[in-house]
Enzyme design. Sequence first.
Site, PDB file in Angstrom:
ATOM      1  N   ASN A  39       0.688  -1.150  -0.086  1.00 32.69           N
ATOM      2  CA  ASN A  39      -0.038   0.026  -0.152  1.00 32.69           C
ATOM      3  C   ASN A  39       0.855   1.349  -0.021  1.00 32.69           C
ATOM      4  O   ASN A  39       1.942   1.283   0.443  1.00 32.69           O
ATOM      5  CB  ASN A  39      -0.956   0.034   1.084  1.00 32.69           C
ATOM      6  CG  ASN A  39      -1.990  -1.042   1.240  1.00 32.69           C
ATOM      7  OD1 ASN A  39      -2.216  -1.646   0.021  1.00 32.69           O
ATOM      8  ND2 ASN A  39      -2.350  -1.769   2.553  1.00 32.69           N
ATOM      9  N   CYS A  44      10.557  14.265  -8.828  1.00 35.74           N
ATOM     10  CA  CYS A  44      10.849  14.623 -10.123  1.00 35.74           C
ATOM     11  C   CYS A  44      10.900  13.621 -11.284  1.00 35.74           C
ATOM     12  O   CYS A  44      11.559  12.678 -10.707  1.00 35.74           O
ATOM     13  CB  CYS A  44      11.912  15.839 -10.425  1.00 35.74           C
ATOM     14  SG  CYS A  44      12.210  16.338 -12.064  1.00 35.74           S
ATOM     15  N   CYS A 102      13.242  22.421 -11.710  1.00 41.01           N
ATOM     16  CA  CYS A 102      14.057  22.274 -13.085  1.00 41.01           C
ATOM     17  C   CYS A 102      13.232  22.399 -14.417  1.00 41.01           C
ATOM     18  O   CYS A 102      14.044  22.286 -15.313  1.00 41.01           O
ATOM     19  CB  CYS A 102      14.804  20.814 -12.664  1.00 41.01           C
ATOM     20  SG  CYS A 102      13.724  19.564 -13.235  1.00 41.01           S
ATOM     21  N   HIS A 151       5.871  -0.449  -2.586  1.00 42.84           N
ATOM     22  CA  HIS A 151       5.582  -0.031  -3.769  1.00 42.84           C
ATOM     23  C   HIS A 151       5.566   1.489  -3.873  1.00 42.84           C
ATOM     24  O   HIS A 151       4.768   2.470  -4.622  1.00 42.84           O
ATOM     25  CB  HIS A 151       4.136  -0.325  -4.346  1.00 42.84           C
ATOM     26  CG  HIS A 151       4.012  -1.762  -4.717  1.00 42.84           C
ATOM     27  ND1 HIS A 151       2.698  -2.502  -4.868  1.00 42.84           N
ATOM     28  CD2 HIS A 151       5.033  -2.536  -5.090  1.00 42.84           C
ATOM     29  CE1 HIS A 151       2.950  -3.726  -5.066  1.00 42.84           C
ATOM     30  NE2 HIS A 151       4.419  -3.769  -5.307  1.00 42.84           N
TER      31      HIS A 151
END
Length: 240
Positions: A98, A123, A145, A115
């Site tokens: 989860n 990013c 960026c 996960h």
Amino acid sequence: MFEIIKDKIQNIKKIVVVTGAGVSQESGIPTFRGKDGLWRNHDAMKLATIDAFYDNPELVWAWYNERRVNIFAAKPNPGHKAIAELEKYVHVSILTQNIDGLHQKAGSSEVLELHGSIIKIKCSVCDYKEEIKSEFSEIPPICKCGNILRPDVVWFGESLPQDVWQKSMILASQCDLMIIVGTSLVVSPANTLPMYAKQSDAILIEINPENTEMSSEMDLVIRNTGSNSLPELVSLFKQN
């Protein structure tokens, strides 16, 4: 319900709990399999891929924004709380599929997120990573960026964080008892964790209302939910 371990509790020093979407479902978080698998007529399973993200980041982020709001509002259920309370009596490690952080909210101290986490944002190009607990007003959100930010989760087709996976395998191999709760055990490689425990002669207990891929390998199968079953397990440890 847990008679199989009643006489063995004194010998149980390390418990590993493997949790899946069924545990979070009891807190009102959809599983996105079966009847919950549609979101605005889109297959949720197909949205959780890197290809979907690059093809239509606005759509994927709309879904994740909604999921984040739902998850931030969710509260740990009795199953989460029972797992956290077990720490008073024995060493407990949680290996969870989860991404909602509810185990941490419940007070569990050792949680490995196989996960990733929907609470963390990273990013898609640079090394930026941060916990952000607010809704994004503009989607897709953009990194400083100039590239698109994404949830720090493992999408279908992506590899698990190797440090987390290596530690998970070690913990699974060293436990005395493994409790598998609310997971269908169909997603690889998380579904191999019970085998590491089994090879080390750990007791395997499955808690799930439905049959799973590995039910026949278990020492005990409880056809119920974590919320209904786990508090009883805690009471056994309390009595010793």
